[in-house]
Design a protein around this motif. Structure first.
Motif, PDB file in Angstrom:
ATOM      1  N   LEU A 198      28.654  83.710  93.789  1.00 56.95           N
ATOM      2  CA  LEU A 198      28.753  84.337  92.458  1.00 56.95           C
ATOM      3  C   LEU A 198      28.871  83.755  90.739  1.00 56.95           C
ATOM      4  CD1 LEU A 198      32.365  85.533  94.549  1.00 56.95           C
ATOM      5  CD2 LEU A 198      30.586  87.086  93.955  1.00 56.95           C
ATOM      6  N   ALA A 199      29.291  84.823  90.034  1.00 56.13           N
ATOM      7  CA  ALA A 199      28.898  84.455  88.872  1.00 56.13           C
ATOM      8  C   ALA A 199      30.724  83.353  88.401  1.00 56.13           C
ATOM      9  CB  ALA A 199      28.980  85.562  87.426  1.00 56.13           C
ATOM     10  N   GLY A 200      29.641  82.514  88.359  1.00 51.92           N
ATOM     11  CA  GLY A 200      31.229  81.508  87.652  1.00 51.92           C
ATOM     12  C   GLY A 200      30.989  80.461  88.505  1.00 51.92           C
ATOM     13  N   THR A 201      30.092  80.349  89.375  1.00 54.27           N
ATOM     14  CA  THR A 201      30.129  79.324  90.314  1.00 54.27           C
ATOM     15  C   THR A 201      30.140  78.249  90.007  1.00 54.27           C
ATOM     16  OG1 THR A 201      29.744  80.938  92.151  1.00 54.27           O
ATOM     17  CG2 THR A 201      29.591  78.095  92.568  1.00 54.27           C
ATOM     18  N   THR A 202      30.351  76.622  89.692  1.00 55.50           N
ATOM     19  CA  THR A 202      29.757  75.304  89.420  1.00 55.50           C
ATOM     20  C   THR A 202      28.887  74.969  90.522  1.00 55.50           C
ATOM     21  OG1 THR A 202      31.418  74.809  89.215  1.00 55.50           O
ATOM     22  CG2 THR A 202      30.333  75.670  87.200  1.00 55.50           C
ATOM     23  N   ALA A 203      28.357  74.031  90.114  1.00 59.10           N
ATOM     24  CA  ALA A 203      27.437  73.500  91.274  1.00 59.10           C
ATOM     25  C   ALA A 203      26.611  72.113  90.914  1.00 59.10           C
ATOM     26  CB  ALA A 203      26.442  74.072  92.473  1.00 59.10           C
ATOM     27  N   SER A 204      25.946  71.587  91.791  1.00 54.88           N
ATOM     28  CA  SER A 204      25.349  70.700  90.771  1.00 54.88           C
ATOM     29  C   SER A 204      24.180  70.298  91.722  1.00 54.88           C
ATOM     30  CB  SER A 204      26.236  68.881  91.221  1.00 54.88           C
ATOM     31  OG  SER A 204      26.799  69.227  89.834  1.00 54.88           O
ATOM     32  N   PHE A 205      22.732  70.149  91.175  1.00 52.30           N
ATOM     33  CA  PHE A 205      21.539  70.197  91.569  1.00 52.30           C
ATOM     34  C   PHE A 205      21.232  68.701  91.784  1.00 52.30           C
ATOM     35  CE2 PHE A 205      19.969  74.417  90.453  1.00 52.30           C
ATOM     36  CZ  PHE A 205      20.523  75.104  91.480  1.00 52.30           C
ATOM     37  N   VAL A 206      20.862  68.296  92.899  1.00 54.65           N
ATOM     38  CA  VAL A 206      20.588  66.531  93.251  1.00 54.65           C
ATOM     39  C   VAL A 206      18.955  66.662  93.897  1.00 54.65           C
ATOM     40  CG1 VAL A 206      20.701  64.613  94.459  1.00 54.65           C
ATOM     41  CG2 VAL A 206      22.486  66.332  93.557  1.00 54.65           C
ATOM     42  N   VAL A 207      17.980  66.059  93.074  1.00 54.21           N
ATOM     43  CA  VAL A 207      16.652  65.684  93.586  1.00 54.21           C
ATOM     44  C   VAL A 207      16.500  63.714  93.813  1.00 54.21           C
ATOM     45  CG1 VAL A 207      14.026  65.886  93.196  1.00 54.21           C
ATOM     46  CG2 VAL A 207      15.766  67.548  92.281  1.00 54.21           C
ATOM     47  N   GLY A 208      16.509  63.821  94.997  1.00 54.33           N
ATOM     48  CA  GLY A 208      15.840  62.857  95.344  1.00 54.33           C
ATOM     49  C   GLY A 208      17.169  61.329  94.685  1.00 54.33           C
ATOM     50  N   SER A 209      16.592  60.637  94.161  1.00 51.64           N
ATOM     51  CA  SER A 209      18.017  59.369  93.568  1.00 51.64           C
ATOM     52  C   SER A 209      18.116  59.929  91.913  1.00 51.64           C
ATOM     53  CB  SER A 209      17.127  57.900  93.343  1.00 51.64           C
ATOM     54  OG  SER A 209      15.741  58.012  92.781  1.00 51.64           O
ATOM     55  N   LYS A 210      17.127  61.224  91.253  1.00 49.91           N
ATOM     56  CA  LYS A 210      17.763  61.411  89.963  1.00 49.91           C
ATOM     57  C   LYS A 210      18.812  61.364  90.434  1.00 49.91           C
ATOM     58  CE  LYS A 210      13.412  64.059  88.599  1.00 49.91           C
ATOM     59  NZ  LYS A 210      12.884  65.028  88.253  1.00 49.91           N
ATOM     60  N   ASP A 211      19.469  61.788  88.565  1.00 49.53           N
ATOM     61  CA  ASP A 211      21.488  61.650  88.163  1.00 49.53           C
ATOM     62  C   ASP A 211      21.451  63.189  88.586  1.00 49.53           C
ATOM     63  OD1 ASP A 211      21.704  59.540  87.584  1.00 49.53           O
ATOM     64  OD2 ASP A 211      21.182  60.024  85.935  1.00 49.53           O
ATOM     65  N   PRO A 212      22.428  63.902  88.710  1.00 48.96           N
ATOM     66  CA  PRO A 212      23.197  65.350  89.689  1.00 48.96           C
ATOM     67  C   PRO A 212      23.204  65.776  87.907  1.00 48.96           C
ATOM     68  CG  PRO A 212      24.448  63.538  90.105  1.00 48.96           C
ATOM     69  CD  PRO A 212      23.689  62.569  89.405  1.00 48.96           C
ATOM     70  N   ARG A 213      21.805  67.236  88.361  1.00 50.97           N
ATOM     71  CA  ARG A 213      22.673  68.266  87.090  1.00 50.97           C
ATOM     72  C   ARG A 213      23.295  69.116  88.038  1.00 50.97           C
ATOM     73  NH1 ARG A 213      16.917  69.263  84.752  1.00 50.97           N
ATOM     74  NH2 ARG A 213      17.285  70.701  83.263  1.00 50.97           N
ATOM     75  N   ARG A 214      24.528  69.054  86.124  1.00 49.03           N
ATOM     76  CA  ARG A 214      24.872  70.232  86.776  1.00 49.03           C
ATOM     77  C   ARG A 214      25.046  71.692  85.929  1.00 49.03           C
ATOM     78  NH1 ARG A 214      31.077  69.162  84.144  1.00 49.03           N
ATOM     79  NH2 ARG A 214      29.947  69.461  82.258  1.00 49.03           N
ATOM     80  N   ILE A 215      25.078  72.737  87.034  1.00 50.19           N
ATOM     81  CA  ILE A 215      25.106  73.830  86.016  1.00 50.19           C
ATOM     82  C   ILE A 215      26.217  74.845  86.512  1.00 50.19           C
ATOM     83  CG2 ILE A 215      22.243  73.136  87.389  1.00 50.19           C
ATOM     84  CD1 ILE A 215      24.295  76.517  88.935  1.00 50.19           C
ATOM     85  N   LEU A 216      26.108  76.539  86.307  1.00 52.42           N
ATOM     86  CA  LEU A 216      27.134  76.633  86.040  1.00 52.42           C
ATOM     87  C   LEU A 216      26.438  78.190  86.293  1.00 52.42           C
ATOM     88  CD1 LEU A 216      29.949  79.051  85.496  1.00 52.42           C
ATOM     89  CD2 LEU A 216      28.857  78.861  83.035  1.00 52.42           C
ATOM     90  N   VAL A 217      26.054  79.403  87.152  1.00 49.52           N
ATOM     91  CA  VAL A 217      26.432  81.118  87.635  1.00 49.52           C
ATOM     92  C   VAL A 217      26.424  81.606  86.731  1.00 49.52           C
ATOM     93  CG1 VAL A 217      25.463  82.103  89.142  1.00 49.52           C
ATOM     94  CG2 VAL A 217      25.398  79.814  90.328  1.00 49.52           C
ATOM     95  N   VAL A 218      25.596  81.593  85.685  1.00 47.46           N
ATOM     96  CA  VAL A 218      26.275  83.130  84.381  1.00 47.46           C
ATOM     97  C   VAL A 218      25.663  83.758  85.026  1.00 47.46           C
ATOM     98  CG1 VAL A 218      25.140  80.630  83.164  1.00 47.46           C
ATOM     99  CG2 VAL A 218      23.540  82.709  83.371  1.00 47.46           C
ATOM    100  N   THR A 219      25.316  84.199  85.578  1.00 43.91           N
ATOM    101  CA  THR A 219      25.135  86.119  85.854  1.00 43.91           C
ATOM    102  C   THR A 219      25.221  86.505  87.540  1.00 43.91           C
ATOM    103  OG1 THR A 219      24.458  88.213  85.064  1.00 43.91           O
ATOM    104  CG2 THR A 219      22.994  86.300  84.810  1.00 43.91           C
ATOM    105  N   THR A 220      24.693  87.362  88.212  1.00 41.97           N
ATOM    106  CA  THR A 220      24.550  87.838  89.250  1.00 41.97           C
ATOM    107  C   THR A 220      23.973  88.933  89.229  1.00 41.97           C
ATOM    108  OG1 THR A 220      26.691  88.651  90.219  1.00 41.97           O
ATOM    109  CG2 THR A 220      25.887  86.420  90.573  1.00 41.97           C
ATOM    110  N   VAL A 221      22.625  89.628  90.105  1.00 42.96           N
ATOM    111  CA  VAL A 221      22.089  90.704  89.943  1.00 42.96           C
ATOM    112  C   VAL A 221      22.024  91.070  91.216  1.00 42.96           C
ATOM    113  CG1 VAL A 221      20.005  91.504  89.884  1.00 42.96           C
ATOM    114  CG2 VAL A 221      20.076  90.117  88.156  1.00 42.96           C
ATOM    115  N   ASN A 222      22.580  92.386  90.999  1.00 39.68           N
ATOM    116  CA  ASN A 222      23.014  93.459  92.462  1.00 39.68           C
ATOM    117  C   ASN A 222      22.973  95.049  92.551  1.00 39.68           C
ATOM    118  OD1 ASN A 222      24.573  94.358  94.513  1.00 39.68           O
ATOM    119  ND2 ASN A 222      25.967  94.151  94.273  1.00 39.68           N
ATOM    120  N   GLU A 223      21.791  95.004  92.249  1.00 42.55           N
ATOM    121  CA  GLU A 223      21.101  96.610  92.337  1.00 42.55           C
ATOM    122  C   GLU A 223      20.191  96.904  93.909  1.00 42.55           C
ATOM    123  OE1 GLU A 223      18.191  95.997  89.305  1.00 42.55           O
ATOM    124  OE2 GLU A 223      20.229  95.482  87.657  1.00 42.55           O
ATOM    125  N   SER A 224      20.550  98.358  94.155  1.00 40.55           N
ATOM    126  CA  SER A 224      19.660  98.456  95.151  1.00 40.55           C
ATOM    127  C   SER A 224      17.810  97.723  95.589  1.00 40.55           C
ATOM    128  CB  SER A 224      19.447 100.587  94.836  1.00 40.55           C
ATOM    129  OG  SER A 224      18.451 100.046  94.077  1.00 40.55           O
TER     130      SER A 224
END
Length: 242
Positions: free
Chosen positions: A116-142
């Motif tokens: 959902l929009a407003g969800t926060t999470a962190s992306f982690v790739v290997g040994s890199k520092d986590p990347r903090r992100i926010l879901v800013v919008t969602t698309v829900n069309e037919s």
């Protein structure tokens, strides 16, 4: 959207949820022509197949972080937040950004909730520092489902990326990634660094799109999604439910 779209400067409001001002600009129809000031835009597409089965399967995978996980990005610290905290944004037919409506909860046939929009999470790739992100919008069309995420911190190559799956009039199914990155450094090497950041963002976008292709999960050693259909199965039982 015009060429005067706000750039990466911080908002004066302490509640700014991401590291840039142009929240939701990855959804703008004219992103490639008029990106946020001081940013570099990009767009990548990949045909996934055809038919409603393929569309729904790819959408279910995308909206449950499948593109990230199959591409080797670990998604941690997921917090859907409260509906009142951040409603998301969307663009009208004229390209005007507006606050999103009430969040609509959708689920896969297996009962897993769509992000959902407003969800926060962190992306982690290997040994890199986590990347903090926010879901800013969602698309829900037919004929189109997806979401956009933005960086919450001014990390190298910070910006926003929208990922969608769409079924077109000819029944072909496509995955689309659109986004922009900001220059996070100054000096004589800034241009070189920005090109490297854009190259990395495009490569990541391509990996996410490839992760939605038929069989990608198995090829990458990730468990097959429960709703992954047999290519010869024409049933449509994986319709997302509200």
């Amino acid at each position: 959207m015009s060429a005067e779209t706000p750039g990466p400067r911080r908002s004066n409001y302490s509640s700014m949820p991401v590291a840039y001002a142009a929240i939701g600009a990855s959804s703008a129809p004219d992103l490639l022509r008029f990106p946020p000031a001081e940013s570099t835009p990009y767009e990548e597409t990949l045909q996934l197949g055809s038919g409603t089965e393929r569309f729904l399967t790819a959408a279910n995978l995308l909206m449950t972080w499948g593109a990230q996980r199959v591409a080797g990005v670990e998604v941690v610290d997921i917090d859907p937040g409260e509906p009142s905290e951040y409603p998301g944004v969307h663009f009208t037919e004229t390209g005007t950004p507006e606050l999103g409506a009430a969040r609509e909860e959708l689920f896969t046939p297996e009962g897993e909730a769509y992000l959902l929009a407003g969800t926060t999470a962190s992306f982690v790739v290997g040994s890199k520092d986590p990347r903090r992100i926010l879901v800013v919008t969602t698309v829900n069309e037919s004929n189109r489902l997806g979401f956009a995420w933005g960086d919450r911190d001014e990390v190298a190559g910070y910006g926003e990326q929208q990922l969608t799956v769409e079924i077109r009039e000819d029944s072909t199914v496509w995955a689309v990634a659109r986004g922009f990155t900001f220059q996070s450094s100054t000096g004589i090497t800034a241009g070189l660094k920005q090109r490297a950041h854009v190259k990395e963002a495009v490569a990541q976008a391509q990996a996410f799109l490839q992760a939605l292709a038929p069989g990608a999960a198995l090829r990458n050693g990730v468990a097959k999604p429960a709703d992954e259909p047999d290519e010869n199965d024409q049933s449509a039982d994986d319709q997302p439910s509200a």
